[in-house]
Design an enzyme around this catalytic site. Structure first.
Site, PDB file in Angstrom:
ATOM      1  N   GLU A 161      -6.884   2.075  -8.157  1.00  0.00           N
ATOM      2  CA  GLU A 161      -6.456   0.940  -8.969  1.00  0.00           C
ATOM      3  C   GLU A 161      -6.393  -0.291  -8.080  1.00  0.00           C
ATOM      4  OE1 GLU A 161      -2.968   1.354 -11.476  1.00  0.00           O
ATOM      5  OE2 GLU A 161      -3.745   3.231 -12.252  1.00  0.00           O
ATOM      6  N   LYS A 210     -10.096  16.946  -6.937  1.00  0.00           N
ATOM      7  CA  LYS A 210      -9.244  15.781  -7.208  1.00  0.00           C
ATOM      8  C   LYS A 210      -7.822  16.020  -6.677  1.00  0.00           C
ATOM      9  CE  LYS A 210      -8.032  11.950  -8.947  1.00  0.00           C
ATOM     10  NZ  LYS A 210      -8.489  10.702  -8.375  1.00  0.00           N
ATOM     11  N   HIS A 217      -3.931  12.537   0.337  1.00  0.00           N
ATOM     12  CA  HIS A 217      -3.594  11.121   0.485  1.00  0.00           C
ATOM     13  C   HIS A 217      -2.071  10.935   0.541  1.00  0.00           C
ATOM     14  CE1 HIS A 217      -7.734  10.185  -1.497  1.00  0.00           C
ATOM     15  NE2 HIS A 217      -7.835  10.678  -0.288  1.00  0.00           N
ATOM     16  N   ASN A 225       4.481   7.584   7.513  1.00  0.00           N
ATOM     17  CA  ASN A 225       5.765   6.901   7.364  1.00  0.00           C
ATOM     18  C   ASN A 225       6.886   7.638   8.098  1.00  0.00           C
ATOM     19  OD1 ASN A 225       4.623   4.878   5.898  1.00  0.00           O
ATOM     20  ND2 ASN A 225       5.144   5.725   3.895  1.00  0.00           N
ATOM     21  N   TYR A 257      -9.040  21.341  11.912  1.00  0.00           N
ATOM     22  CA  TYR A 257      -7.779  21.851  11.343  1.00  0.00           C
ATOM     23  C   TYR A 257      -7.695  21.710   9.820  1.00  0.00           C
ATOM     24  CZ  TYR A 257      -6.592  21.101  16.243  1.00  0.00           C
ATOM     25  OH  TYR A 257      -6.618  21.094  17.597  1.00  0.00           O
ATOM     26  N   GLY A 265      -0.225  28.677  15.905  1.00  0.00           N
ATOM     27  CA  GLY A 265       0.776  29.138  16.873  1.00  0.00           C
ATOM     28  C   GLY A 265       0.452  28.537  18.214  1.00  0.00           C
ATOM     29  N   CYS A 268       2.056  25.170  22.265  1.00  0.00           N
ATOM     30  CA  CYS A 268       2.334  23.727  22.100  1.00  0.00           C
ATOM     31  C   CYS A 268       2.782  23.324  20.689  1.00  0.00           C
ATOM     32  CB  CYS A 268       1.105  22.920  22.469  1.00  0.00           C
ATOM     33  SG  CYS A 268       0.681  23.079  24.201  1.00  0.00           S
ATOM     34  N   LYS A 271       6.378  24.435  19.513  1.00  0.00           N
ATOM     35  CA  LYS A 271       7.390  23.860  20.402  1.00  0.00           C
ATOM     36  C   LYS A 271       7.517  22.347  20.172  1.00  0.00           C
ATOM     37  CE  LYS A 271       5.925  22.992  24.732  1.00  0.00           C
ATOM     38  NZ  LYS A 271       6.100  21.584  25.045  1.00  0.00           N
TER      39      LYS A 271
END
Ligand SMILES: NC(=O)c1ccc[n+]([C@@H]2O[C@H](COP(=O)([O-])OP(=O)(O)OC[C@H]3O[C@@H](n4cnc5c(N)ncnc54)[C@H](O)[C@@H]3O)[C@@H](O)[C@H]2O)c1
Length: 438
Positions: A161, A210, A217, A225, A257, A265, A268, A271
């Protein structure tokens, strides 16, 4: 082409005007007479960049007109785009009432009209809605068979939009869920000449795309944020962080990914997520998305346990143990966690991982195994065959070529596939095969 557009909201109005400007003969329909009158006056019923000028132009040339009568629109068109609203019900479920009603009306008019009409659903709807709900309505009212007597397709809309007219002429992609190739051909012809890749897929896939898009998104915005809020609390400029984050096209803004597979797992990710969430909590910053990443991962691991349980067999062969291919690192490997859970539930388990040989494990890995899975030594096998000889159920968590080539074909053995085997598509039809998330 002669096109009817049912529903003159944001999607229908933009689709109708833009298709008319591409040279199609378009008739728009809405139950709201105000919208019908506005369009016939050459005015836009919605506020959107460029839509006012476009509607004025195509109405003036006669390429677009509007009516309140579905029957009239179907009689005057060969392809119908359904763009009615599908709002949320109070409980969050998808309201399909407008879709059902307009589909009944289209079906009745198609029965009267004769000839092959192609009905294209552009409204957003959950996978299964078209084939399980709307096609039966069409067949009942039109009195024929979908894909034979009339065409059916799903063509979700990806315009934003505010910039939807621009997006129509330069779409990110065109997705055509086709019941039969002839229906797909009609939709492809509608957008002939527009840029962007065209994907022709089964109807439920088009419906699902969709949702994948919009869920992602929303997730992206929420992630950015939350990260911004944590950065602010820690005195870091989030935009500087994201500038560098976004520049990484190998791991961040990339397909990495994003293929459904097994839980994550390693030494890194768990943790670092834990400490980031902890830092946010200490700073009184609520981060529900970040805080739920590890619980989501745990749910995924639990799904694998449940798939093994559902086989009803006790002798289990687990292929793969380290947290990813090509390493012997077992710390926080989800496959170790899976092995431990199955062992704890009394499954008769054998494990093969070409990278994990107890005699070669050193330091942190050895200590990890000794504390997390002390019985591992007894469960580890030296070869693929040793595990295959033992197993009623093969749980595949590695892409090691020796494992893949040794896996039995043809549905003889139960397979729980955690990695989406290269031949998963063919195996999906086999009894005994089950994929973790496909
Ligand atoms: N708005 C967007 O940016 C956007 C983007 C992509 C997909 N979608 C999806 O497209 C669909 C339409 O969205 P929208 O924002 O245009 O909705 P909207 O509410 O603005 O418009 C829907 C229109 O359909 C009309 N209508 C309802 N029943 C009818 C009937 N039986 N016959 C004729 N007209 C009828 C309504 O009067 C209304 O004008 C939804 O499924 C939505 O999720 C919307």
């Amino acid at each position: 082409m002669r096109v009817s557009v049912l529903g003159l909201g944001y999607v229908g109005c933009v689709s109708a005007a833009c298709l008319a400007s591409l040279g199609h003969e378009v008739i728009g329909v809405d139950v709201n007479q105000v919208k019908v009158d506005l369009v016939n006056d050459g005015k836009a019923p919605v506020v959107e960049e460029r839509i006012g000028e476009l509607i004025a132009e195509v109405v003036r040339t006669g390429a677009l007109r509007a009516t309140g009568d579905v029957r009239e629109a179907i009689m005057g068109s060969d392809v119908s785009l359904v763009c009615v609203g599908t709002p949320s019900e109070p409980n969050g479920s998808l309201c399909t009432t407008y879709l059902e009603r307009v589909t009944e009306e289209i079906g009745a008019a198609v029965a009267e009209r004769g000839g092959r009409q192609t009905v294209v659903f552009r409204s957003t709807m959950l996978p299964g809605t078209c084939l399980d709900l709307l096609v039966p309505i069409l067949e009942k009212y039109a009195g024929g068979t979908a894909g034979v007597d009339f065409g059916v397709a799903v063509n979700p809309e990806f315009l934003r939009e505010g910039t939807s007219v621009r997006d129509f002429f330069d779409p990110p992609k065109t997705v055509i869920g086709e019941l039969d190739p002839a229906s797909g051909d009609v939709v492809a012809a509608l957008y002939d000449g527009l840029p962007g890749e065209v994907f022709r897929v089964p109807v439920p896939t088009a419906e699902a795309i969709k949702y994948a898009d919009n869920a992602f998104h929303g997730l992206k915005i929420g992630f950015a944020n939350e990260l911004g809020a944590v950065c602010r609390a820690l005195g870091v400029d989030s935009h500087q962080v994201m500038d560098v984050f976004l520049a990484d096209r190998k791991l961040n803004i990339s397909p990495a990914y994003l293929r459904p597979g097994f839980a994550f797992g390693g030494s890194c990710l768990p943790k670092d997520l834990r400490s980031l969430v902890h830092a946010a909590q200490r700073a009184d910053v609520s981060v529900p998305i970040l805080a739920h990443v590890l619980p989501s991962n745990a749910e995924h691991l639990q799904r694998a346990v449940e798939l093994v349980e559902r086989t009803g067999r006790r002798r289990v062969g687990l292929f793969g143990l380290s947290f990813k291919p090509g390493t012997d690192d077992l710390r926080e490997s989800p496959l170790v966690e899976l092995a431990e859970r199955l062992f704890g539930k009394g499954y008769d388990l054998r494990i093969y991982d070409p990278n994990v040989n107890l005699s070669r494990l050193l330091g942190a890995n050895r200590e990890y195994i000794e504390t997390r899975l002390p019985h591992l030594a007894q469960l580890l096998a030296e070869s693929v065959d040793e595990v295959l000889d033992h197993a009623e159920v093969c749980v595949v968590g590695t892409r090691d070529p020796a494992v893949l080539s040794a896996l039995p074909q043809g549905g003889g053995r139960m397979i729980v596939d955690l990695i989406r085997l290269p031949d998963a598509e063919a195996r999906r039809a086999e009894p005994g095969y089950v994929g973790l998330a496909w």
